[in-house]
Scaffold this active site. Structure first.
Site, PDB file in Angstrom:
ATOM      1  N   HIS A  17      17.514  16.217  -9.252  1.00  0.00           N
ATOM      2  CA  HIS A  17      17.906  17.574  -9.642  1.00  0.00           C
ATOM      3  C   HIS A  17      19.325  17.867  -9.177  1.00  0.00           C
ATOM      4  O   HIS A  17      19.781  17.330  -8.184  1.00  0.00           O
ATOM      5  CB  HIS A  17      16.953  18.602  -9.021  1.00  0.00           C
ATOM      6  CG  HIS A  17      15.566  18.485  -9.515  1.00  0.00           C
ATOM      7  ND1 HIS A  17      14.619  17.709  -8.883  1.00  0.00           N
ATOM      8  CD2 HIS A  17      14.956  19.023 -10.588  1.00  0.00           C
ATOM      9  CE1 HIS A  17      13.486  17.787  -9.541  1.00  0.00           C
ATOM     10  NE2 HIS A  17      13.659  18.574 -10.579  1.00  0.00           N
ATOM     11  N   ASN A  23       0.815  -1.209   0.000  1.00  0.00           N
ATOM     12  CA  ASN A  23       0.000   0.000   0.000  1.00  0.00           C
ATOM     13  C   ASN A  23       0.857   1.271   0.000  1.00  0.00           C
ATOM     14  O   ASN A  23       1.901   1.324   0.646  1.00  0.00           O
ATOM     15  CB  ASN A  23      -0.899  -0.025   1.239  1.00  0.00           C
ATOM     16  CG  ASN A  23      -2.038   0.954   1.165  1.00  0.00           C
ATOM     17  OD1 ASN A  23      -2.460   1.361   0.085  1.00  0.00           O
ATOM     18  ND2 ASN A  23      -2.559   1.325   2.308  1.00  0.00           N
ATOM     19  N   LYS A  51      23.038   3.759  -4.287  1.00  0.00           N
ATOM     20  CA  LYS A  51      24.010   3.089  -5.160  1.00  0.00           C
ATOM     21  C   LYS A  51      23.517   1.678  -5.459  1.00  0.00           C
ATOM     22  O   LYS A  51      22.685   1.129  -4.735  1.00  0.00           O
ATOM     23  CB  LYS A  51      25.385   3.019  -4.488  1.00  0.00           C
ATOM     24  CG  LYS A  51      26.010   4.375  -4.280  1.00  0.00           C
ATOM     25  CD  LYS A  51      27.378   4.249  -3.645  1.00  0.00           C
ATOM     26  CE  LYS A  51      27.998   5.630  -3.468  1.00  0.00           C
ATOM     27  NZ  LYS A  51      29.274   5.585  -2.806  1.00  0.00           N
ATOM     28  N   ARG A  98      23.966   0.404   2.937  1.00  0.00           N
ATOM     29  CA  ARG A  98      25.261  -0.257   2.748  1.00  0.00           C
ATOM     30  C   ARG A  98      25.037  -1.747   2.963  1.00  0.00           C
ATOM     31  O   ARG A  98      24.063  -2.165   3.596  1.00  0.00           O
ATOM     32  CB  ARG A  98      26.293   0.277   3.726  1.00  0.00           C
ATOM     33  CG  ARG A  98      25.934   0.063   5.166  1.00  0.00           C
ATOM     34  CD  ARG A  98      26.997   0.578   6.126  1.00  0.00           C
ATOM     35  NE  ARG A  98      26.583   0.437   7.494  1.00  0.00           N
ATOM     36  CZ  ARG A  98      26.515  -0.699   8.181  1.00  0.00           C
ATOM     37  NH1 ARG A  98      26.838  -1.825   7.610  1.00  0.00           N
ATOM     38  NH2 ARG A  98      26.132  -0.724   9.437  1.00  0.00           N
ATOM     39  N   LYS A 141      25.357  -7.858   5.144  1.00  0.00           N
ATOM     40  CA  LYS A 141      25.921  -9.198   5.062  1.00  0.00           C
ATOM     41  C   LYS A 141      25.462  -9.888   3.785  1.00  0.00           C
ATOM     42  O   LYS A 141      24.463  -9.492   3.173  1.00  0.00           O
ATOM     43  CB  LYS A 141      25.555 -10.040   6.276  1.00  0.00           C
ATOM     44  CG  LYS A 141      24.070 -10.368   6.379  1.00  0.00           C
ATOM     45  CD  LYS A 141      23.841 -11.238   7.606  1.00  0.00           C
ATOM     46  CE  LYS A 141      22.362 -11.524   7.800  1.00  0.00           C
ATOM     47  NZ  LYS A 141      22.130 -12.394   8.947  1.00  0.00           N
TER      48      LYS A 141
END
Length: 198
Positions: free
Chosen positions: A104, A74, A154, A168, A171
């Site tokens: 932007h 949802n 990333k 990040r 594991k």
């Protein structure tokens, strides 16, 4: 004529979003979104409102592709006005996830704000936790999990758990095979643990 077609898309999306959240009705909502122009595979379920950036000038909803047997929770927001969002097969996208293809940057020399557009790709068997933000240009590798509330700026490799702001790698995950290898939690708490994940 083009305006009428885009208006019909807009109305279909609006009707799809007012359908109550209920397992069986979720498939009706998904069917209406397919008719509106989203490319959604079989057995995929959209559970509740799907917030889409819509334009009468650009076919933005046709930039959204979702594979088969996936789930979108949802109030997920998908912004794909000029770039594509591709979600693979057997993905679970939690509630309140935001997927953006536009950003932007400020050009100081011209004293002007400029926009850029980059596609987002979420490969097969990915779980994205509630409230995550996925930024433009990100690719999430198959069999990965994004922890709730993460901001993914990333690329995410295959088979890992990521979390945090910015996200990040926490594991590597064990091989899924035909399904997770589940065992009872041994800490006295109710629930299941994935064997070999701790």
């Amino acid at each position: 004529m083009k305006f009428a077609v885009e208006l019909m898309r807009y109305l279909l999306i609006g009707v799809a979003n007012i359908i109550p959240r209920f397992h069986t009705l979720d498939y009706l909502r998904t069917s209406l979104l397919r008719i509106a122009g989203l490319k959604i595979g079989p057995e995929t379920r959209i559970s509740g409102n799907l917030v889409l950036e819509f334009s009468f000038r650009k076919p933005s909803v046709r930039n959204v592709i979702v594979g088969s047997d996936s789930f979108i929770g949802n109030y997920c927001r998908i912004s794909a006005p000029k770039s594509r969002v591709s979600i693979g097969d057997r993905c679970n996208i939690g509630p309140g996830v935001s997927i953006d293809t536009a950003g932007h940057w400020f050009n100081r020399e011209a004293n002007k704000r400029n926009s850029y557009h980059k596609p987002v790709v979420i490969h097969d068997n990915v779980w994205v936790g509630a409230g995550c933000i996925i930024l433009p240009g990100v690719t999430i590798g198959q069999n990965s999990i994004v922890a709730a509330g993460a901001v993914v700026a990333k690329d995410v490799p295959e088979g890992v758990l990521v979390g945090g702001v910015p996200a990040r790698v926490i594991k590597a995950l064990p091989e899924f095979g035909s399904g997770p290898n589940l065992a009872p939690a041994d800490d006295g708490q109710a629930g299941l643990l994935v064997k070999g994940a701790g």
